[in-house]
Structures are given as structure tokens and as C-alpha cells.
Design a protein around this motif. Structure first.
Motif, mmCIF file in Angstrom:
data_model
loop_
_atom_site.group_PDB
_atom_site.id
_atom_site.type_symbol
_atom_site.label_atom_id
_atom_site.label_comp_id
_atom_site.label_asym_id
_atom_site.label_seq_id
_atom_site.Cartn_x
_atom_site.Cartn_y
_atom_site.Cartn_z
ATOM 1 N N LYS B 96 20.468 -9.161 5.587
ATOM 2 C CA LYS B 96 20.223 -9.752 6.918
ATOM 3 C C LYS B 96 21.491 -9.651 7.747
ATOM 4 O O LYS B 96 22.577 -9.870 7.235
ATOM 5 N N GLU B 97 21.305 -9.390 9.030
ATOM 6 C CA GLU B 97 22.459 -9.313 9.927
ATOM 7 C C GLU B 97 23.089 -10.691 10.111
ATOM 8 O O GLU B 97 22.389 -11.687 10.199
ATOM 9 N N THR B 98 24.417 -10.733 10.183
ATOM 10 C CA THR B 98 25.051 -11.994 10.567
ATOM 11 C C THR B 98 25.110 -12.036 12.089
ATOM 12 O O THR B 98 25.106 -11.009 12.751
ATOM 13 N N ILE B 99 25.147 -13.241 12.620
ATOM 14 C CA ILE B 99 25.293 -13.389 14.066
ATOM 15 C C ILE B 99 26.792 -13.446 14.331
ATOM 16 O O ILE B 99 27.475 -14.360 13.869
ATOM 17 N N SER B 100 27.315 -12.473 15.029
ATOM 18 C CA SER B 100 28.753 -12.533 15.296
ATOM 19 C C SER B 100 29.012 -12.100 16.724
ATOM 20 O O SER B 100 28.185 -11.431 17.340
ATOM 21 N N LEU B 381 36.816 -34.617 26.994
ATOM 22 C CA LEU B 381 36.928 -34.429 25.558
ATOM 23 C C LEU B 381 35.603 -33.843 25.081
ATOM 24 O O LEU B 381 34.545 -34.397 25.343
ATOM 25 N N ALA B 382 35.682 -32.693 24.426
ATOM 26 C CA ALA B 382 34.453 -32.051 23.984
ATOM 27 C C ALA B 382 34.591 -31.570 22.556
ATOM 28 O O ALA B 382 35.692 -31.268 22.092
ATOM 29 N N GLY B 383 33.483 -31.547 21.855
ATOM 30 C CA GLY B 383 33.483 -31.067 20.474
ATOM 31 C C GLY B 383 32.325 -30.107 20.267
ATOM 32 O O GLY B 383 31.270 -30.244 20.876
ATOM 33 N N ILE B 384 32.549 -29.107 19.414
ATOM 34 C CA ILE B 384 31.482 -28.162 19.084
ATOM 35 C C ILE B 384 31.279 -28.204 17.579
ATOM 36 O O ILE B 384 32.242 -28.133 16.817
ATOM 37 N N LYS B 385 30.040 -28.350 17.179
ATOM 38 C CA LYS B 385 29.742 -28.330 15.750
ATOM 39 C C LYS B 385 28.854 -27.126 15.471
ATOM 40 O O LYS B 385 27.804 -26.968 16.086
ATOM 41 N N GLY B 386 29.304 -26.272 14.558
ATOM 42 C CA GLY B 386 28.481 -25.145 14.140
ATOM 43 C C GLY B 386 27.696 -25.540 12.906
ATOM 44 O O GLY B 386 28.280 -25.842 11.876
ATOM 45 N N PHE B 387 26.386 -25.554 13.031
ATOM 46 C CA PHE B 387 25.581 -25.932 11.868
ATOM 47 C C PHE B 387 25.315 -24.722 10.982
ATOM 48 O O PHE B 387 25.140 -24.850 9.784
ATOM 49 N N SER B 388 25.277 -23.552 11.608
ATOM 50 C CA SER B 388 25.176 -22.300 10.872
ATOM 51 C C SER B 388 25.642 -21.238 11.842
ATOM 52 O O SER B 388 26.042 -21.556 12.959
ATOM 53 N N ASP B 389 25.576 -19.970 11.427
ATOM 54 C CA ASP B 389 25.975 -18.952 12.403
ATOM 55 C C ASP B 389 24.917 -18.803 13.491
ATOM 56 O O ASP B 389 25.121 -18.110 14.470
ATOM 57 N N ARG B 390 23.787 -19.495 13.342
ATOM 58 C CA ARG B 390 22.714 -19.396 14.326
ATOM 59 C C ARG B 390 22.649 -20.576 15.288
ATOM 60 O O ARG B 390 22.133 -20.464 16.380
ATOM 61 N N ASP B 429 23.125 -24.069 21.401
ATOM 62 C CA ASP B 429 22.912 -22.626 21.355
ATOM 63 C C ASP B 429 22.137 -22.299 20.094
ATOM 64 O O ASP B 429 22.548 -22.689 19.008
ATOM 65 N N PHE B 430 21.067 -21.569 20.270
ATOM 66 C CA PHE B 430 20.300 -21.170 19.088
ATOM 67 C C PHE B 430 20.051 -19.666 19.115
ATOM 68 O O PHE B 430 19.405 -19.155 20.019
#
Lengths: 218, 721
Positions: B96-100, B381-390, B429-430
Motif C-alpha cells: 500500500k502507498e504511504t501518504i507523504s 497556541l496551536a497543536g497538531i496531532k497525527g493519528f496516522s499518516d492519513r 485533514d483526512f
């Protein structure tokens, strides 16, 4: 006596195993280095890079497998024609291996020179727009490599390439670059004399120097 | 001894017993073969790579339980447990392709990015500095991009039928109050910031992220340079002034300090001016920026800019022979900010900071002194959480403090207001795949002064085709408080509103870029008022109401080509803006003066290697500006002739560290007219006399010499060899 005996056996075993693993490491490295010499196409170089990456998985404390994986990928990047995106993909992957090598062995002149070489690759993808930001970075990286080891012929010949490119761009003479070519060739000679034939350490770059020398003599 | 034997026997089998053959084909999700995949047995040196046709075949001496690994750039690694027992094993794994960032789709609706690093970009930072008509001003270069209108007598950024106040400017994510210099009516202004300060920018002409607010039309986010590579001094000598910049670069920190002075008097004494200057514009600025690495991935940046400038001009009145009204402008401005970014564990990253701007204007209008002071304090103040590469979620909190005061110095009368905004935003973002991304955002705010709360939803999606082109759609709701000069008259004013809908196609491939965009923008709750006098400054505004409305619709196309002609880079832009609105003093829907219908520009840069020079040409035109002619029935009932400007620039690289730049605007000397100013009273014939609004001079000539001094370490090292 029994304890003593066991200690000896354990020590023997450890040295056997580590020798065996060292031997396997060297054997694997030599095999890939051989293939790297023979590799022509980006596809072949990708395979070589895969091989080095596998060795790096096995020997995570050695910097050379990642170094050569990065070098093979960078060379693949240089050899791809036209497709800018594909070139960038290879240089990006090369950079990751170079960073890994640098994390294992800090302040290493060879790794710095290789990093600069990769920057040159990225620069070559789009010189018009990347020149302004990347050419000082390449010069700085080669400068650092030279500072770390003044006897590193690769750092010097790559710097000479950058210098020649800049001199041509600004319509200046090639004297400075050609002087560097001369000193790199001397260092290559010294390196050949001083190293065992089957060394794993980097020895590449002489062909670049010889080619540049031809241009200098014209 | 027995133990030793056992151990030796335990280790021997691997080399004694026969081999296992592993073969197969590596495929992607679509069933296409993948070449160059690294295939190996974990914990051994045994492995191979897939061939051009995706096949692999290797034999191993290893036996027992092992893990077979398939690894390739751009794909998720697959691990398969295997039992090796001297036979043939066949595997046909699907990777499967990774999202990059290297291969994923990006949302390009409304967005125009300049960057050295990213892919979906329209311009590179260096392109901005070298657009001839820009004269070194960032905004000047953006005026050659689609969606913008060139309003020569103002100089600010007008986007898709929006007025200049509808564009918000951010530096490193933080709001910049009063980003443009204060000026007198019809004297064009410039941005206060040096273009070399920035490594890239994100210019959105609509439908932008929930991270930005209080802007109806456009957001311009500028990002400052991370790390300069060497110590250097830069001297600039220009026909209008000069400056010096010193850069100190360290391993983990760096400092840049600069000071500049300009005075147009000498220039204006040489070249005849249309304007009647009492004192030509002059000023100085100083700035310091510092950066410090924070840990492995973090960074802290500080920036301080301060400046002071002024001018005095006689503004003639139509129908009158004398010099008119003397307008004096003095401006003092300070902007400071501190920002940070850091990555943390578990795919969290944080960024934010604080910015403050203080703008003081001192106007003198015929002996009457007016002082305005505008302060903006922004924290974020901002935060980003990556739950997966998607899937990733961004969330932030912001606070804005707006403080505005006006003083009529002569009579010591003053009025002021203070407004506090608390804002929360979130965006998710999804990536459905590398080809399809969905983004949804919400922005909620509350104003203490207006006593109003609002919630603005935004949504966008983008799809990438096999041919690399991508289609994006964006829609959203945008809120913005009216300008300070109106809010002070009625503090109960609420948000003005705009809804955007944008459809965009973007393709960049091997040196060519095509971008086409269609848009629809709906304005609501615009401010209308009655005004006693409009020029040279609006005076006597009354009866403020929030019953204005309007729309802007149209499309724009952009084509850039760096490939077709050797050493040549050019871009062509056309924008159609069909806009009408009921706003300000108008009682019906009119086409605003700042929204010409047809807008076009061409920029060509050609590098001539033998003379080490870059020649730049830029040509802009539109079909004219609407204006109100009191001699005719109706409102906004007339239009000027077409605006046209041909600018030329020539940059000469005398030495690697010396650049000489010469530029001239409106080379052909076309008499561009931006509108007409009419007398308040009709003359004997019952006609209102009109006076055309022109630029201060038909042409502007710029000569600059830029010298870089550097004790380049690398150079020294080389000389020592």
C-alpha cells in the motif's frame, strides 16, 4: 578449574560469533561494493542501495552501510534523466540515509562531503530557482567536510566542481577550481598508497577528478 | 566439553543444510508491479530486490521461523512470517502507498504558494524580488498573480472585488497590524517589510483554512527565513536611499540586524513630478531578527521592526487654481513578535507565539492635527496531532486585543475603543488516499465590543488525477469586523460577512504550471453610510447601517513556463472579476472602483549568460476603473480608459557578491488615470469640474547597487590548502 574452562569457552564463543558476524558484514559489504561499481542504471543502483540498507539493519552501529546506501541513491538521482520528481525522490531518500550515518558517526568528513554531494544533486534538479538557496549550502557543507579532514580528496574535488560551476556562471577563470583538482589528485594518490586494497572506506571520486583535469588542460 | 559441542551443533545447521527458494511478484493496490523493492529476511544478510517487472527470486541457507520483509520508498513495509524448510516458497504481496508530502495531493483551491521546498508552488521567493514592476515590494509581485487587481494609486493588495482591508497579513502565523505604510490619499504605499526576510509565502485568494480569520477576501501568510548559512554584511545603495544588513550565523542560533534610510527629495528634484510636494517622503527603519534552535526539531524566532516616516503634500481641489489643501503625514510604527514550533511525542507538534504592533499616525489637514493610534496584540497556541499518516487534527486558541484611539489635537478631543476577540479553531485533514484529501474546519470567535459570537465553517477537498493535475473545491464562511475608522463611530457594528465557493485546477510538471480557478463570493452585512466630504479625507460620516451587500464572481487563469525557451521564465495571467456591491456611500449596487473587470499581466525574465544579466519585462493592463461622475445620472456611472503599464528591469551580476539593478516603470509613459475627483459645487455652467487622479510621476526609475561582504569560511579554507 571448571569455572575457568567455561569462561574461556564463553570468550572463545563470543569472539567466534563476533568474528563470524564481522566476516559476514565485510563479505556483505564487499559484495555490494562490487555491485555498486558495476551498476549503471538507476534501477541497479536502487538494488545496491537496498543491499546496503539491509546491512545497516543488521549492523546499526556502523556508519558505512548507510553512507553507501545514500551514495548509491544519490548516484541514481544524478543518472535519472528528465523526470524531476523522480530525481527529487531519490535525493530525498539519499538524504535520509546520510542523516542516519551522521547520527552514528558525528563530525565525519566523508559524510559531510556526501551530504554536500546530495545538495548538489537537489540543486541540479532546478538550478534556476534553487541556486540562490542551495549553492551557499553546498559550499558550506563541502567547507565543513574539508575543515574536518583536509586530506579528504572527495570533499576537495566536489568543492572544485562547485567552484568551476560558479566561475563559469560569473565568467571568471577556472584557475582556482583547477588548482583544487590538482591537490585532490595528489590526495587520491596518497589515499591509494595508504589503504589496504580491500578497504571498506570510501575511495570513490578519482574519475571525477580525472575528467575535470582534462577540462582544465584544454 | 559436551556443552561446547552442543553449542557448535546448534550453530552449524544453518550452513550445512540445504537451501530454501523464495520467489514471487510485488504488486501495488492497483495490481501494477513494483520494481526496486528491498526484500529480505529480518535478522540476516539474506535478501534481494525486485526486478523491473516486480519479480524476485532468491535462495537462502537460513531455516526455521523468520520474517520476510518487503520495503520500498513510498510504500508501507510489509512483513510476512515464514517457515523456511528447504523448499520453494511463493509470495505475491500487495504494498500500500504511504501518504507523504512527496506524492500526496495538496489543496490548491484559492492558494498560491511560494517556497523553495514544496511542490505545489506558483512562484519561488527569488521570483518575487525580481519582478520589474514590483520595485522590490512583495505586494508588487503579488499584483502579477491571478485574482488580484492593480490599483496603482493605492499600492495595497486588492483581491477579487474585495477592498484592501479585506486582506489579512500574517508573519510566521501571527497577525501583522498596519502592514502597509500610512500615506496620503492617492499616494501609493508599500509593505513595510523587506522581501529578503522571507523564505516563502502562502497567498490565498479565498476559501482558506480555519486557522485564519478576520479577513473577508484573502490571507497572506509570510514565513521568515529559518537559518542563514553564513556571516555576511549586505550594503545597499539606491537612488532613493540606502541600508546595511549584518547577518551572524551560528550552529544553533543566528542574528540579523539591519538599518535603512530613504528620502525621495534628491530623486524628485531630478525628475519632474505631477504632485505638489511640500516635503517628499522620507523615513528610516531598523530591524532585528534572531533564531534559536530548540532541541532537535524545535525553533524559536524573534523579530522586531521599528520605523518612522513622513511626507507633506499639497492636494489640489478641482475647479480651483490655488495649491489646495496641505496634507502632512507622520507615521511611527513598531512591530514585534516571538514565535516557536516544537515537535513532541506521540505525533504531536505545537506552534504559536505572540505579536504586537503599534501604529501612530499624525495627520495635519490645513492646520488641524489628528492623531490616530492603532494597537494589535495577538497570541496564539496551536497543536497538531497525527493519528496516522492519513488523519490529523489541528486545534488552536487565539486572543486578539484591538485598541484604537483618535485625537483631535487642536481641540483636545479624543475617542477610543478596545475590543477583545477570543477565538478557537480546529481543522481535520483526512487523506482517503494519496489522490484524495478532505479537509473540514471550524472557526469560532467572540468580540467583547460588538458582543457578538460567530462560527465559521470551512470545507475543502482535492483530487489528484493520474496525469498529476489536481482539482480542488473549497467553500467557507468568513467574518470580519469593519475597519477601525468606522467602528469608532459606532461600536455596536457587527461582523461583515462573505461566503466563498472556489473550484480550482492545478498542474505543475517539468517546468510548466497551469492554474485555473473559478470563484463566487457573496457579501453580506456590509457597512453603508452618508458622508459630507470624501476627498482628500472622508469627513462627516453619519447614519452607519449594516445593510450593504454584494457579490464577486469570475475566473482566472495562470500559465507559467520555464522550459519552452532557453534561459527564459515567463508567466501570463488573466482574471475576470465581475463584482457589484452596495457599500460605503452608495445606495445601490455598483461596480467598485477597486474592481476592474478584465485584468491581465505578463512577466518575462530572460537570463543573458554572456553579459551575466537578467532582463525582466512586466506588462499589466485592465479595462479601467469605475468612478462617480456627478454630471451624469446614477452612481459609479463612468469608467476611465484602460490602465497599461510596461516595466523593464535589468539586473547585472558584476561579481558573485555585487548586483546592480536598474528598473523603470511605465517605460512607454502612458498617462494612466485611476479616477476623477469632482468639485463640491457646480460652476457657472452648472457642471461639476473634474480632475483626473494620476500617479505622482509617469515613470519611476530605480537604481540599486547591492554588495555582499562575507568572510566566507569556505573561501578561506580553500586558500589555505
Amino acid at each position: 578449574m571448571k569455572k575457568y574452562c567455561i569462561a574461556i569457552i564463553v570468550m572463545m564463543l563470543i569472539s567466534m560469533i563476533s568474528e563470524a558476524s564481522n566476516e559476514a558484514y565485510e563479505k556483505a559489504m564487499h559484495k555490494e561494493l562490487q555491485q555498486m561499481k558495476a551498476a549503471k542504471s538507476p534501477e541497479e543502483l536502487q538494488k545496491v542501495a537496498n543491499g546496503f540498507a539491509r546491512i545497516s539493519e543488521m549492523m546499526p552501529e556502523e556508519w558505512l552501510p548507510d553512507y553507501y546506501a545514500a551514495l548509491a541513491l544519490a548516484n541514481a538521482g544524478f543518472r535519472i534523466q528528465e523526470d524531476k520528481k523522480e530525481k527529487d525522490r531519490y535525493f530525498h531518500a539519499a538524504k535520509q540515509h546520510a542523516e542516519k550515518a551522521a547520527a552514528i558517526s558525528g563530525n565525519n568528513s566523508e559524510i559531510e562531503a556526501l551530504k554536500g554531494y546530495i545538495v548538489m544533486g537537489e540543486l541540479s534538479v532546478d538550478p534556476n530557482s534553487r541556486g540562490q538557496s542551495l549553492s551557499p549550502l553546498a559550499l558550506q557543507t563541502f567547507g565543513k567536510a574539508i575543515e574536518l579532514n583536509r586530506q579528504n580528496p572527495r570533499a576537495i574535488i566536489l568543492m572544485a566542481q562547485m567552484e568551476l560551476g560558479m566561475a563559469q556562471f560569473f565568467g571568471q577563470g577556472p584557475e582556482k577550481a583547477c588548482g583544487l583538482v590538482g591537490s585532490s589528485l595528489e590526495l587520491f594518490k596518497k589515499e591509494e598508497a595508504g589503504q589496504a586494497e580491500n578497504t571498506l572506506l570510501p575511495t570513490w571520486g578519482k574519475d571525477i577528478a580525472l575528467k575535470m583535469k582534462e577540462n582544465c588542460q584544454l | 566439553m559436551k556443552a561446547l559441542f552442543t553449542i557448535i551443533i546448534f550453530f552449524l545447521p544453518a550452513t550445512l543444510w540445504a537451501q530454501t527458494q523464495l520467489k514471487g511478484t510485488v504488486l501495488d493496490v492497483k495490481g501494477k508491479t513494483i520494481p526496486g523493492v528491498s526484500i529480505y529476511l529480518k535478522g540476516t544478510y539474506e535478501g534481494t530486490s525486485s526486478e523491473v517487472d516486480g519479480t524476485f527470486d532468491f535462495t537462502t541457507d537460513a531455516i526455521g521461523q523468520k520474517t520476510l520483509v518487503f520495503q520500498s520508498m513510498g510504500f508501507k513495509t510489509v512483513e510476512i512470517p515464514v517457515e523456511l524448510e528447504e523448499e520453494l516458497l511463493i509470495f505475491n504481496p500487495v504494498l500500500k502507498e504511504t501518504i507523504s508530502e512527496m506524492n500526496a495531493v495538496t489543496i490548491s483551491a484559492g492558494a498560491m504558494e511560494t517556497s523553495d521546498e514544496k511542490r505545489a508552488v506558483v512562484l519561488r521567493p527569488v521570483d518575487i524580488v525580481t519582478v520589474p514592476s514590483a520595485m522590490g515590494d512583495i505586494i508588487g509581485a503579488f499584483q502579477t498573480l491571478p485574482g488580484t487587481a492593480n490599483v496603482g494609486n493605492d499600492g495595497r493588495l486588492f483581491v477579487r472585488g474585495g477592498d484592501a482591508s479585506e486582506t489579512a497579513i500574517f508573519i510566521d502565523g501571527l497577525k501583522v497590524g498596519n502592514a502597509f505604510g500610512t500615506t496620503a490619499t492617492n499616494v501609493p504605499t508599500r509593505t513595510r517589510f523587506n522581501p529578503n526576510l522571507f523564505k516563502g509565502s502562502f497567498f490565498s485568494t479565498g476559501g482558506y483554512s480555519a486557522e485564519y480569520g478576520q479577513a473577508l477576501s484573502s490571507a497572506l501568510a509570510l514565513n521568515t527565513v529559518d537559518f542563514p548559512v553564513r556571516n555576511q554584511g549586505d550594503i545597499s545603495l539606491m537612488s532613493v536611499g540606502g541600508g546595511y544588513t549584518q547577518t551572524l550565523a551560528g550552529e544553533k542560533n543566528s542574528l540579523t540586524a539591519s538599518a535603512n534610510y530613504f528620502d525621495l527629495s534628491p530623486y524628485q528634484s531630478l525628475i519632474r513630478q505631477n504632485f505638489d510636494w511640500e516635503r517628499a517622503p522620507y523615513g528610516w527603519d531598523a530591524e532585528i531578527s534572531a533564531r534559536q534552535k530548540w532541541g532537535k526539531n524545535g525553533m524559536v524566532k524573534a523579530y522586531l521592526h521599528t520605523e518612522s516616516n513622513g511626507m507633506k503634500i499639497w492636494q489640489a481641489m478641482p475647479g480651483s487654481e490655488d495649491r489646495g489643501q496641505l496634507v502632512g503625514v507622520q507615521n511611527h510604527y513598531t512591530f514585534g513578535q516571538l514565535s516557536f514550533k516544537q515537535t513532541a511525542k506521540n505525533d504531536w507538534s505545537y506552534y504559536g507565539g505572540i505579536s504586537y504592533s503599534n501604529n501612530v499616525d499624525e495627520f495635519t489637514l490645513d492646520q488641524v492635527d489628528i492623531h490616530n493610534r492603532n494597537q494589535v496584540l495577538h497570541t496564539k497556541l496551536a497543536g497538531i496531532k497525527g493519528f496516522s499518516d492519513r488523519f490529523s487534527v489541528k486545534m488552536g486558541l487565539e486572543s486578539y486585543l484591538f485598541d484604537y484611539a483618535e485625537t483631535l489635537v487642536t481641540v483636545q478631543e479624543s475617542r477610543s475603543f478596545r475590543d477583545h476577540h477570543a477565538v478557537w479553531f480546529s481543522e481535520a485533514d483526512f487523506y482517503v488516499s494519496n489522490k484524495l484529501i478532505l479537509r473540514g474546519g471550524l472557526r469560532a470567535g467572540h468580540s467583547s465590543l460588538a458582543g457578538q459570537s460567530w462560527l465559521d465553517p470551512r470545507i475543502s477537498l482535492a483530487y489528484k488525477f493520474d496525469h498529476e493535475g489536481q482539482l480542488s473545491l473549497a467553500a467557507g464562511q468568513f467574518s470580519q469586523m469593519p475597519v477601525e475608522q468606522l467602528r469608532i463611530l459606532s461600536t455596536a457594528l457587527q461582523n461583515t460577512r462573505a461566503d466563498h465557493l472556489i473550484l480550482n485546477y492545478f498542474l505543475t510538471k517539468n517546468g510548466r504550471t497551469i492554474r485555473a480557478e473559478a470563484f463566487y463570493k457573496d457579501y453580506k452585512e456590509l457597512i453603508t453610510y452618508e458622508v459630507a466630504q470624501l476627498l482628500p479625507m472622508p469627513i462627516g460620516i453619519s447614519n452607519l447601517q449594516q445593510n450593504g451587500q454584494g457579490y464577486a464572481r469570475g475566473f482566472d487563469v495562470f500559465y507559467r513556463d520555464q522550459k519552452s525557451f532557453k534561459n527564459t521564465d515567463f508567466w501570463v495571467t488573466y482574471s475576470l472579476i465581475d463584482s457589484r456591491r452596495k457599500f460605503a456611500q452608495f445606495t445601490e449596487m455598483v461596480q467598485p472602483a477597486f474592481a476592474p473587470k478584465h485584468n491581465g499581466s505578463v512577466v518575462v525574465k530572460h537570463f543573458i549568460a554572456p553579459v551575466k544579466s537578467q532582463l525582466g519585462i512586466s506588462f499589466s493592463l485592465n479595462d479601467g476603473y469605475t468612478y462617480d461622475n456627478p454630471n451624469l445620472p446614477g452612481q459609479m456611472n463612468a469608467k476611465t480608459k484602460s490602465f497599461q503599464d510596461l516595466s523593464l528591469g535589468w539586473s547585472y551580476l558584476a561579481k558573485p557578491n555585487l548586483i546592480i539593478h536598474l528598473a523603470c516603470s511605465n517605460v512607454l509613459g502612458r498617462d494612466n488615470i485611476f479616477g476623477y475627483q469632482f468639485s463640491d459645487q457646480p460652476n457657472e455652467l452648472g457642471q461639476f469640474e473634474g480632475m483626473p487622479i494620476r500617479l505622482q510621476a509617469p515613470r519611476f526609475l530605480f537604481l540599486g547597487i547591492f554588495l555582499t561582504l562575507s568572510k566566507d569560511k569556505t573561501a578561506n579554507n580553500l586558500n589555505n590548502l
